[in-house]
Scaffold this active site. Structure first.
Site, PDB file in Angstrom:
ATOM      1  N   GLY A 182      -2.910 -10.594   7.647  1.00  0.00           N
ATOM      2  CA  GLY A 182      -2.574 -12.011   7.847  1.00  0.00           C
ATOM      3  C   GLY A 182      -2.098 -12.635   6.552  1.00  0.00           C
ATOM      4  O   GLY A 182      -2.423 -12.180   5.455  1.00  0.00           O
ATOM      5  N   LYS A 216      -4.137   3.489   3.066  1.00  0.00           N
ATOM      6  CA  LYS A 216      -5.270   2.763   2.476  1.00  0.00           C
ATOM      7  C   LYS A 216      -6.423   3.708   2.126  1.00  0.00           C
ATOM      8  O   LYS A 216      -7.060   3.543   1.083  1.00  0.00           O
ATOM      9  CB  LYS A 216      -5.720   1.668   3.438  1.00  0.00           C
ATOM     10  CG  LYS A 216      -4.667   0.553   3.575  1.00  0.00           C
ATOM     11  CD  LYS A 216      -4.953  -0.349   4.743  1.00  0.00           C
ATOM     12  CE  LYS A 216      -3.940  -1.481   4.843  1.00  0.00           C
ATOM     13  NZ  LYS A 216      -4.019  -2.205   6.113  1.00  0.00           N
ATOM     14  N   ILE A 267     -10.050  -8.908   1.610  1.00  0.00           N
ATOM     15  CA  ILE A 267     -11.414  -8.506   1.203  1.00  0.00           C
ATOM     16  C   ILE A 267     -11.397  -7.976  -0.231  1.00  0.00           C
ATOM     17  O   ILE A 267     -10.597  -7.091  -0.549  1.00  0.00           O
ATOM     18  CB  ILE A 267     -11.960  -7.368   2.094  1.00  0.00           C
ATOM     19  CG1 ILE A 267     -11.856  -7.722   3.569  1.00  0.00           C
ATOM     20  CG2 ILE A 267     -13.389  -7.012   1.713  1.00  0.00           C
ATOM     21  CD1 ILE A 267     -12.182  -6.557   4.485  1.00  0.00           C
ATOM     22  N   GLU A 284       2.722  -4.273  10.795  1.00  0.00           N
ATOM     23  CA  GLU A 284       3.783  -3.821   9.891  1.00  0.00           C
ATOM     24  C   GLU A 284       5.141  -4.091  10.537  1.00  0.00           C
ATOM     25  O   GLU A 284       5.236  -4.254  11.762  1.00  0.00           O
ATOM     26  CB  GLU A 284       3.643  -2.312   9.654  1.00  0.00           C
ATOM     27  CG  GLU A 284       2.377  -1.914   8.932  1.00  0.00           C
ATOM     28  CD  GLU A 284       2.246  -2.580   7.582  1.00  0.00           C
ATOM     29  OE1 GLU A 284       3.109  -2.398   6.725  1.00  0.00           O
ATOM     30  OE2 GLU A 284       1.279  -3.331   7.390  1.00  0.00           O
ATOM     31  N   VAL A 299      -5.482  -2.902   0.138  1.00  0.00           N
ATOM     32  CA  VAL A 299      -6.491  -2.378   1.074  1.00  0.00           C
ATOM     33  C   VAL A 299      -7.398  -3.535   1.492  1.00  0.00           C
ATOM     34  O   VAL A 299      -7.864  -4.309   0.650  1.00  0.00           O
ATOM     35  CB  VAL A 299      -7.367  -1.283   0.408  1.00  0.00           C
ATOM     36  CG1 VAL A 299      -8.408  -0.762   1.395  1.00  0.00           C
ATOM     37  CG2 VAL A 299      -6.512  -0.141  -0.108  1.00  0.00           C
ATOM     38  N   GLY A 353      -6.735  -6.255   3.153  1.00  0.00           N
ATOM     39  CA  GLY A 353      -6.172  -7.620   3.170  1.00  0.00           C
ATOM     40  C   GLY A 353      -6.853  -8.493   2.139  1.00  0.00           C
ATOM     41  O   GLY A 353      -6.799  -8.230   0.939  1.00  0.00           O
ATOM     42  N   ASP A 385      -0.691   3.445   8.315  1.00  0.00           N
ATOM     43  CA  ASP A 385      -1.106   2.363   7.414  1.00  0.00           C
ATOM     44  C   ASP A 385      -2.531   2.613   6.914  1.00  0.00           C
ATOM     45  O   ASP A 385      -2.820   2.480   5.724  1.00  0.00           O
ATOM     46  CB  ASP A 385      -1.005   1.017   8.167  1.00  0.00           C
ATOM     47  CG  ASP A 385      -1.452  -0.141   7.312  1.00  0.00           C
ATOM     48  OD1 ASP A 385      -0.719  -0.516   6.384  1.00  0.00           O
ATOM     49  OD2 ASP A 385      -2.568  -0.667   7.553  1.00  0.00           O
ATOM     50  N   LYS A 405       0.822  -1.233   0.000  1.00  0.00           N
ATOM     51  CA  LYS A 405       0.000   0.000   0.000  1.00  0.00           C
ATOM     52  C   LYS A 405       0.842   1.263   0.000  1.00  0.00           C
ATOM     53  O   LYS A 405       0.415   2.303  -0.478  1.00  0.00           O
ATOM     54  CB  LYS A 405      -0.977   0.004   1.173  1.00  0.00           C
ATOM     55  CG  LYS A 405      -0.370  -0.273   2.536  1.00  0.00           C
ATOM     56  CD  LYS A 405      -0.644  -1.673   2.992  1.00  0.00           C
ATOM     57  CE  LYS A 405       0.392  -2.094   4.014  1.00  0.00           C
ATOM     58  NZ  LYS A 405      -0.037  -3.177   4.859  1.00  0.00           N
TER      59      LYS A 405
HETATM   60  N1  HSE Z   1      -0.456  -4.030   9.260  1.00  0.00           N
HETATM   61  C1  HSE Z   1      -1.579  -4.109   8.387  1.00  0.00           C
HETATM   62  C2  HSE Z   1      -2.839  -4.271   9.224  1.00  0.00           C
HETATM   63  C3  HSE Z   1      -1.415  -5.287   7.468  1.00  0.00           C
HETATM   64  O1  HSE Z   1      -2.721  -4.573  10.415  1.00  0.00           O
HETATM   65  O2  HSE Z   1      -3.930  -4.064   8.728  1.00  0.00           O
HETATM   66  C4  HSE Z   1      -2.410  -5.340   6.357  1.00  0.00           C
HETATM   67  O3  HSE Z   1      -2.294  -4.242   5.501  1.00  0.00           O
END
Ligand code: HSE
Length: 403
Positions: A297, A200, A131, A185, A127, A129, A196, A100
């Site tokens: 994950g 996104k 989904i 991260e 964005v 994960g 983060d 991202k």
């Molecule tokens: N570190 C990020 C989170 C990983 O916890 O959402 C997924 O982008």
């Protein structure tokens, strides 16, 4: 055969190799092509991995390999991920990514380079994960004007908030747990300070409104200043507190921001717990639409990376992939009688009802509601359920299967 290179064999990179290997037959069935990993770039060696023999330390080897048509970048960080992505696109290779940071900072330029070279740059995993949110925003919501997007976009902070406020776990304990599970991260400050989520939400804002804002230029607050008193107040008001990425158009301009927000319990985002992400899009024709699933994950994120690889592989000859249905024959129907499920049984109360239920169903936990005595059974087939209900000698008022 479609040959793929993986850049970065960390949590998500190794997950992508696993998804491609374990679901090889599913993928072949879905697109009629074999997709295989040919090379993996990493600084480290992985002698104990089944993919260890594919590892190279030389990016040039991947770049020069004409058989590799798709490169999956899962290195994280801006550099050299951006530089390698640009080189691959310019060399006529499509690139997919979960990164991202690169999409948020360089997405506009990289999409332009991809288009100029007749290849694709896809970032479904960047964005939410696992989904599906990027493709639906591009394709399925194209008939709508987007009004707002509100998203729980960071699995780590949502996991921490849930553990702290529902299970009384300390901030440090919850963060350590999230790191151990591969959610966080490399530098978890990016999670807890909201950066983060900022990366996104600017990606979602770009999809919604066409302008890629800089994640450094938007208002961004994390969860580090939240106190237990804030949560107590939220509870008293019938709300929950979540870290929300928000974007909307303001006149001709775009607002994007990240901050903790109070969410009324009636809002679907209030029920999004643990590592799950939820993205609530308000579109002018559809109205509100919620996207929900695992936001971080290894395998969830890798599944989205592989979805992009499949999209490119399936469209290589420019033909849109259509679903393939064939009419079922009798032999295709699963036997309903052997289907096993838990059920909520509700009997009319009578003398010794509890003992009769236990004799037929074992040690279940019963509740009495008016004239009914009810409980949730273990998994049973239809025939077992009917036989056990009959064995009680009680009048069955209702049986509702559990989801
Ligand atoms: N570190 C990020 C989170 C990983 O916890 O959402 C997924 O982008």
């Amino acid at each position: 055969m479609v040959q793929v290179a993986i850049l970065g064999f960390g949590v998500v990179g190794s997950g992508a190799a696993e998804v491609l290997a374990d679901n090889r037959r599913v993928i072949e069935k879905n697109i009629g092509k074999t997709v295989a990993v040919k090379r993996i770039l990493d600084l480290r060696d992985f002698p104990n991995s089944p993919f260890g023999h594919l590892v190279t330390h030389d990016f040039g080897e991947i770049l020069a390999d004409k058989e590799i048509s798709i490169v999956a970048e899962m290195m994280g960080g801006s550099h050299p991920a951006y530089d390698f992505t640009k080189a691959c696109l310019e060399a006529g290779k499509s690139v997919v990514t979960s990164n991202k940071e690169v999409v948020a900072r360089f997405g506009a330029e990289l999409l332009e380079i991809a288009a100029a070279n007749g290849v694709r740059y896809l970032f479904e995993a960047s964005v939410g994960g696992g989904i599906p949110i990027i493709r639906p925003m591009i394709n399925d919501l194209a008939s709508n004007e987007i009004r707002t997007v509100n998203g729980i976009l960071n699995g780590t902070t949502n996991y921490i908030l849930t553990q702290m406020f529902e299970n009384g776990v300390s901030f440090e304990g919850a963060l350590a747990d999230a790191r151990a599970k591969g959610y966080a991260e490399a530098n978890p400050a990016a999670d807890v300070e909201g950066l983060d989520a900022a990366r996104k939400i600017v990606i979602l804002a770009a999809l919604a409104f066409g302008k890629l804002l800089s994640p450094d230029a938007i208002h961004c607050e994390g969860i580090t200043k939240l106190t237990s008193e804030d949560v107590a107040v939220a509870r008293a008001l019938g709300c929950s507190v979540k870290l929300i990425g928000h974007t909307r158009r303001v006149g001709e301009r775009v607002l994007a921001m990240v901050s903790p927000r109070m969410i009324p319990c009636s809002n679907p985002l209030a029920g999004v717990s643990d590592v799950f992400n939820g993205i609530l899009v308000d579109a002018n024709m559809l109205g509100e639409c919620m996207f929900y699933g695992k936001g971080a994950g290894k395998l969830p994120t890798a599944s989205a990376v592989v979805a992009d690889i499949i999209d490119i592989a399936a469209h290589e000859n420019g033909v849109e992939r259509a679903p393939v249905f064939v009419p079922a024959t009798e032999a295709d129907y699963a036997d309903f009688a052997s289907y096993r499920t838990r059920s909520c049984f509700s009997f009319v109360t009578a003398a010794d009802a509890e003992a009769k239920i236990r004799a037929a169903f074992g040690a279940v936990q019963t509740v009495k509601v008016g004239e009914r005595i009810a409980f949730i059974s273990d998994e049973m087939s239809e025939a077992e359920a009917e036989a056990a209900a009959a064995k009680t000698g009680l009048t069955l008022a209702s049986r509702i299967r559990m989801i």
